[in-house]
Design a protein around this motif. Structure first.
Motif, PDB file in Angstrom:
ATOM      1  N   PRO B   9      28.679  65.984 -32.564  1.00 39.62           N
ATOM      2  CA  PRO B   9      28.988  64.364 -32.008  1.00 39.62           C
ATOM      3  C   PRO B   9      28.262  64.718 -30.545  1.00 39.62           C
ATOM      4  N   ILE B  10      27.207  63.649 -30.745  1.00 42.81           N
ATOM      5  CA  ILE B  10      26.263  63.503 -29.708  1.00 42.81           C
ATOM      6  C   ILE B  10      26.765  63.315 -28.512  1.00 42.81           C
ATOM      7  N   LYS B  11      27.960  62.825 -28.659  1.00 45.37           N
ATOM      8  CA  LYS B  11      28.723  62.406 -27.221  1.00 45.37           C
ATOM      9  C   LYS B  11      28.975  63.821 -26.198  1.00 45.37           C
ATOM     10  N   LYS B  12      29.349  65.026 -27.463  1.00 45.48           N
ATOM     11  CA  LYS B  12      29.983  65.598 -26.522  1.00 45.48           C
ATOM     12  C   LYS B  12      28.541  66.600 -25.572  1.00 45.48           C
ATOM     13  N   VAL B  13      27.309  66.186 -26.885  1.00 47.58           N
ATOM     14  CA  VAL B  13      26.458  66.764 -25.994  1.00 47.58           C
ATOM     15  C   VAL B  13      25.926  66.076 -24.756  1.00 47.58           C
ATOM     16  N   LEU B  14      25.522  65.351 -24.932  1.00 46.02           N
ATOM     17  CA  LEU B  14      24.982  64.912 -23.762  1.00 46.02           C
ATOM     18  C   LEU B  14      25.152  64.790 -22.559  1.00 46.02           C
ATOM     19  N   PRO B  15      26.752  64.977 -21.825  1.00 43.55           N
ATOM     20  CA  PRO B  15      26.997  65.199 -20.570  1.00 43.55           C
ATOM     21  C   PRO B  15      26.475  66.805 -20.155  1.00 43.55           C
ATOM     22  N   LYS B  16      26.162  67.428 -20.578  1.00 39.20           N
ATOM     23  CA  LYS B  16      25.689  68.699 -21.394  1.00 39.20           C
ATOM     24  C   LYS B  16      24.300  68.799 -20.724  1.00 39.20           C
ATOM     25  N   TYR B  17      23.788  67.301 -20.607  1.00 37.74           N
ATOM     26  CA  TYR B  17      22.355  67.646 -20.678  1.00 37.74           C
ATOM     27  C   TYR B  17      21.736  66.469 -19.653  1.00 37.74           C
ATOM     28  N   ILE B  18      23.017  65.391 -19.338  1.00 37.50           N
ATOM     29  CA  ILE B  18      22.389  64.629 -18.606  1.00 37.50           C
ATOM     30  C   ILE B  18      23.743  64.370 -17.173  1.00 37.50           C
ATOM     31  N   LYS B 201      15.469  61.200 -27.539  1.00 32.62           N
ATOM     32  CA  LYS B 201      14.819  62.375 -28.199  1.00 32.62           C
ATOM     33  C   LYS B 201      16.189  63.675 -28.641  1.00 32.62           C
ATOM     34  N   LEU B 202      17.217  63.608 -27.035  1.00 30.04           N
ATOM     35  CA  LEU B 202      18.607  63.988 -27.708  1.00 30.04           C
ATOM     36  C   LEU B 202      18.665  63.578 -29.126  1.00 30.04           C
ATOM     37  N   ILE B 203      19.038  62.443 -28.740  1.00 36.72           N
ATOM     38  CA  ILE B 203      19.860  61.885 -30.149  1.00 36.72           C
ATOM     39  C   ILE B 203      18.725  62.256 -31.374  1.00 36.72           C
ATOM     40  N   VAL B 204      17.485  62.476 -31.616  1.00 29.31           N
ATOM     41  CA  VAL B 204      16.987  62.892 -32.465  1.00 29.31           C
ATOM     42  C   VAL B 204      17.503  64.384 -32.949  1.00 29.31           C
ATOM     43  N   GLU B 205      17.078  65.330 -31.934  1.00 29.20           N
ATOM     44  CA  GLU B 205      16.963  66.071 -31.971  1.00 29.20           C
ATOM     45  C   GLU B 205      18.671  66.428 -32.526  1.00 29.20           C
ATOM     46  N   ILE B 206      19.231  66.428 -31.674  1.00 32.75           N
ATOM     47  CA  ILE B 206      20.750  66.550 -32.273  1.00 32.75           C
ATOM     48  C   ILE B 206      21.089  65.740 -33.571  1.00 32.75           C
ATOM     49  N   CYS B 207      20.558  65.504 -34.406  1.00 33.09           N
ATOM     50  CA  CYS B 207      20.880  64.510 -36.113  1.00 33.09           C
ATOM     51  C   CYS B 207      19.647  65.421 -36.451  1.00 33.09           C
ATOM     52  N   ALA B 208      19.192  66.012 -35.928  1.00 30.69           N
ATOM     53  CA  ALA B 208      17.495  66.452 -36.836  1.00 30.69           C
ATOM     54  C   ALA B 208      18.336  68.302 -36.825  1.00 30.69           C
ATOM     55  N   THR B 209      18.336  68.567 -35.766  1.00 33.01           N
ATOM     56  CA  THR B 209      18.972  70.059 -35.769  1.00 33.01           C
ATOM     57  C   THR B 209      19.914  70.606 -35.037  1.00 33.01           C
TER      58      THR B 209
END
Lengths: 152, 221
Positions: B9-18, B201-209
């Motif tokens: 989930p993007i929502k889980k990744v975002l807080p780690k980067y932003i 960029k983050l969304i695209v990267e999370i969805c792609a890999t």
């Protein structure tokens, strides 16, 4: 902050989901959906239109990828944009230089491996919808970029 | 909702980067009813048409976390990112980036300059008031002779260049403030562009890999 209504709408992630039954059945408790929403936003799902929408059987539909299946007002907005934005800009977005994809992404992570790079490229190329939806996306993005790029 | 093993989930990744504050802009406060992926896509597209970047990204993240295979939304995300990347290459963004290095630091420095200039203007105002007061003190009262009135006129003439200098400096400072404010507006836009690009960029990267971001799942509850 207004009144809280139970969400009677379910996300149809699969085209085979029976969305019509979901919408028509007002007594069904879709707590899964509202829970997901609450977890997602950490806020209560509040939508004054939810009840109305749930009663409205006309809203039954399946997810498609046809321009003509988009909401009429959105179709109108997109067509208006297509008349305003230069065709070259739309074409440029539609026919992007795929060799630039990785450069454009240019991950800050230096550990990205070659196989991961290939996976990114492969997946990015899969993200194609129907031609008319791709054109709609490109038109809206071109118009957005025009406005967004104005530095003042 | 069942999340497949491969979907991060993007929502889980975002807080780690932003930063948390920024992250909340893209994750919290959604308030809409939706029917299906197409509905979410339409809402995201509509927000973009209205120029509401945050809302568009917020809906997009929500939609892609719910349905990672809905290509119109993925295509919209990719088109936005690559369009923005092209724009950054062609506009004066790179020049500005080179000039400012860090937009946020530059903005703070400009804001400090504006504060200093405002202080200077206040100081000049006080000085002007002082000069005016002193001149007024020399103004002859009605029962005093015409000779003293002449002294008053002479004193006025003497202070006039000082007054003019203060006024000139004040106007100059106001002009500089105006220029700095324009520059801040420009910087705000650049900060916004940079931020939107980073999120896309983050969304695209999370969805792609997604596999590259799976570690975020093991670290979160």
């Amino acid at each position: 902050m207004g009144f809280i209504l139970e969400v009677n709408i379910k996300m149809a992630t699969n085209k085979n989901d029976d969305i019509n039954n979901v919408i028509a059945d007002e007594n069904t408790d879709f707590s899964g959906v509202s829970n997901t929403f609450d977890l997602y936003t950490s806020e209560k799902f509040i939508d004054p239109n939810a009840k109305v929408l749930s009663k409205n059987n006309d809203s039954k539909r399946e997810s498609t990828e046809n321009f003509n299946d988009l909401k009429p007002d959105l179709q109108y907005k997109i067509l208006t944009i297509q008349n305003q934005v230069s065709k070259d800009k739309i074409d440029k977005l539609l026919n992007r230089d795929k060799s630039e994809d990785l450069k454009n992404l240019k991950s800050d992570d230096p550990k990205i491996t070659e196989s991961e790079q290939k996976a990114i490229m492969k997946n990015l190329n899969k993200w194609e919808s129907t031609k008319e939806i791709n054109v709609a996306n490109a038109s809206v993005v071109a118009s957005w970029l025009d406005k967004f790029s104005k530095l003042k | 909702m069942n999340i497949s093993k491969n979907v991060v989930p993007i929502k889980k990744v975002l807080p780690k980067y932003i930063e948390e504050d920024k992250c909340n802009l893209y994750l919290k406060g959604l308030n809409f009813a939706y029917i299906d992926s197409q509905d979410i896509y339409e809402k995201s597209l509509d927000a973009l048409i209205k120029g509401n970047n945050n809302e568009c990204l917020k809906i997009m993240i929500f939609g892609l976390d719910m349905d990672r295979k809905y290509t119109p939304l993925l295509n919209l995300c990719r088109t936005m990112l690559f369009g923005l990347s092209d724009l950054l290459k062609t506009s004066d963004f790179e020049t500005c980036k080179h000039k400012y290095k860090n937009f946020k630091d530059q903005k703070s420095s400009l804001l400090k300059k504006i504060n200093d200039l405002n202080d200077k203007i206040n100081d000049l105002d006080n000085k002007l008031d002082d000069v005016r007061e002193k001149s007024e003190e020399l103004r002859p009262t009605s029962f005093i002779t015409k000779k003293l009135f002449l002294f008053y006129r002479l004193a006025l003439r003497k202070t006039e260049p000082v007054k003019q200098e203060y006024i000139f400096e004040k106007n100059n400072s106001a002009l500089v403030i105006e220029k700095l404010q324009d520059e801040i507006l420009k910087l705000d836009k650049l900060i916004e562009i940079e931020e939107v690009t980073q999120i896309l960029k983050l969304i695209v990267e999370i969805c792609a890999t997604p596999i590259r971001f799976e570690w975020t799942l093991s670290n979160s509850n």
